[in-house]
Design an enzyme around this catalytic site. Structure first.
Site, PDB file in Angstrom:
ATOM      1  N   HIS A 149       0.848  -1.209   0.000  1.00 52.43           N
ATOM      2  CA  HIS A 149       0.000   0.000   0.000  1.00 52.43           C
ATOM      3  C   HIS A 149       0.878   1.252   0.000  1.00 52.43           C
ATOM      4  O   HIS A 149       0.614   2.222  -0.706  1.00 52.43           O
ATOM      5  CB  HIS A 149      -0.874   0.067   1.264  1.00 52.43           C
ATOM      6  CG  HIS A 149      -1.915  -0.999   1.386  1.00 52.43           C
ATOM      7  ND1 HIS A 149      -2.102  -1.709   2.548  1.00 52.43           N
ATOM      8  CD2 HIS A 149      -2.855  -1.451   0.515  1.00 52.43           C
ATOM      9  CE1 HIS A 149      -3.112  -2.559   2.396  1.00 52.43           C
ATOM     10  NE2 HIS A 149      -3.572  -2.424   1.170  1.00 52.43           N
TER      11      HIS A 149
ATOM     12  N   LYS B  52     -16.794  -6.592   6.261  1.00 46.87           N
ATOM     13  CA  LYS B  52     -15.836  -7.592   6.741  1.00 46.87           C
ATOM     14  C   LYS B  52     -15.723  -7.394   8.256  1.00 46.87           C
ATOM     15  O   LYS B  52     -16.100  -6.361   8.781  1.00 46.87           O
ATOM     16  CB  LYS B  52     -14.455  -7.368   6.113  1.00 46.87           C
ATOM     17  CG  LYS B  52     -14.423  -7.453   4.599  1.00 46.87           C
ATOM     18  CD  LYS B  52     -13.024  -7.101   4.086  1.00 46.87           C
ATOM     19  CE  LYS B  52     -12.987  -6.901   2.585  1.00 46.87           C
ATOM     20  NZ  LYS B  52     -11.733  -6.281   2.112  1.00 46.87           N
TER      21      LYS B  52
ATOM     22  N   ARG C 153      -2.541  -5.955  -8.427  1.00 49.19           N
ATOM     23  CA  ARG C 153      -1.390  -6.842  -8.205  1.00 49.19           C
ATOM     24  C   ARG C 153      -1.243  -7.900  -9.278  1.00 49.19           C
ATOM     25  O   ARG C 153      -0.178  -8.171  -9.767  1.00 49.19           O
ATOM     26  CB  ARG C 153      -1.522  -7.545  -6.843  1.00 49.19           C
ATOM     27  CG  ARG C 153      -1.178  -6.662  -5.685  1.00 49.19           C
ATOM     28  CD  ARG C 153      -1.584  -7.293  -4.392  1.00 49.19           C
ATOM     29  NE  ARG C 153      -3.011  -7.562  -4.388  1.00 49.19           N
ATOM     30  CZ  ARG C 153      -3.725  -7.816  -3.315  1.00 49.19           C
ATOM     31  NH1 ARG C 153      -3.147  -7.875  -2.142  1.00 49.19           N
ATOM     32  NH2 ARG C 153      -5.021  -8.030  -3.389  1.00 49.19           N
TER      33      ARG C 153
ATOM     34  N   SER D 119      -3.250  -7.671   3.007  1.00 46.22           N
ATOM     35  CA  SER D 119      -3.530  -7.507   4.441  1.00 46.22           C
ATOM     36  C   SER D 119      -4.000  -8.825   5.044  1.00 46.22           C
ATOM     37  O   SER D 119      -3.665  -9.167   6.176  1.00 46.22           O
ATOM     38  CB  SER D 119      -4.609  -6.438   4.647  1.00 46.22           C
ATOM     39  OG  SER D 119      -4.156  -5.206   4.171  1.00 46.22           O
TER      40      SER D 119
END
Ligand code: PNS
Length: 172
Positions: free
Chosen positions: A22, A46, A95, A133
């Site tokens: 990040h 979440k 990514r 994460s």
């Protein structure tokens, strides 16, 4: 509509917690935009490890010396947050192919909701392509070492969290 001279880029995410991937995106973004607003989503659905306040505190600590980075929390629609900031650019890191479908759907939905907004994808550093994460949380929960993958104050808080409360989020 022209996107030239957009001074503000908004980098939204859960950042639970922020990791070096990040941070590399924030750094790149500050080379493109005069101001990068990091938007921490509060109500992700979440079950977060760190409360929005904790995530914002960690991030503010990290960018305290950088006037080009502003840390904000937001809830609800991302496009409403953009409008509130009078911003039009959404920054996201992409990514791998596995990110593509989710990112593409979000970008198109956001365009549908706010046609003058544009999503800009930045490529992360190749050494962090695998980093997320979720994996960071999992490694720490299982006793692994994430030194170098998250900023040191975040690593300390992560380890403390898993030692003290078995990974339950703090109340906000
Ligand atoms: O780091 P994440 O969890 O991949 O970030 C996801 C985020 C925060 C960018 C996304 O969930 C979001 O923008 N949520 C706000 C709600 C919203 O606007 N939804 C409709 C557009 S897809």
């Amino acid at each position: 509509m022209t996107f030239m001279h957009q001074p503000v880029g908004v980098y939204p995410g859960s950042f639970d917690p922020i990791h070096v991937g990040h941070m590399a995106i924030v750094e790149r973004a500050t080379q493109i935009f005069s101001k990068v607003v990091v938007g921490i989503l509060e109500n992700s659905g979440k079950d977060p490890l760190f409360s929005p306040t904790e995530r914002a505190d960690m991030m503010r600590e990290l960018y305290a010396g950088n006037p080009a980075v502003e840390v904000r929390r937001f809830s609800g629609l991302l496009v409403s947050f953009l409008k509130e900031l009078d911003a039009k650019i959404i920054i996201r890191g992409m990514r791998a192919v596995s990110d593509f479908e989710y990112e593409f759907q979000m970008a198109l939905m956001n365009r549908r909701l706010y046609p003058s907004a544009e999503t800009v994808f930045l490529t992360p550093k190749e050494e962090y392509l695998y980093l997320s994460s979720k994996l960071v949380r999992e490694v720490v929960a299982l006793g692994g070492d994430v030194t170098g993958l998250v900023p040191e104050p975040v690593r300390v808080r992560l380890e403390a969290r898993y030692r003290s409360s078995k990974g339950r989020p703090a109340a906000d």
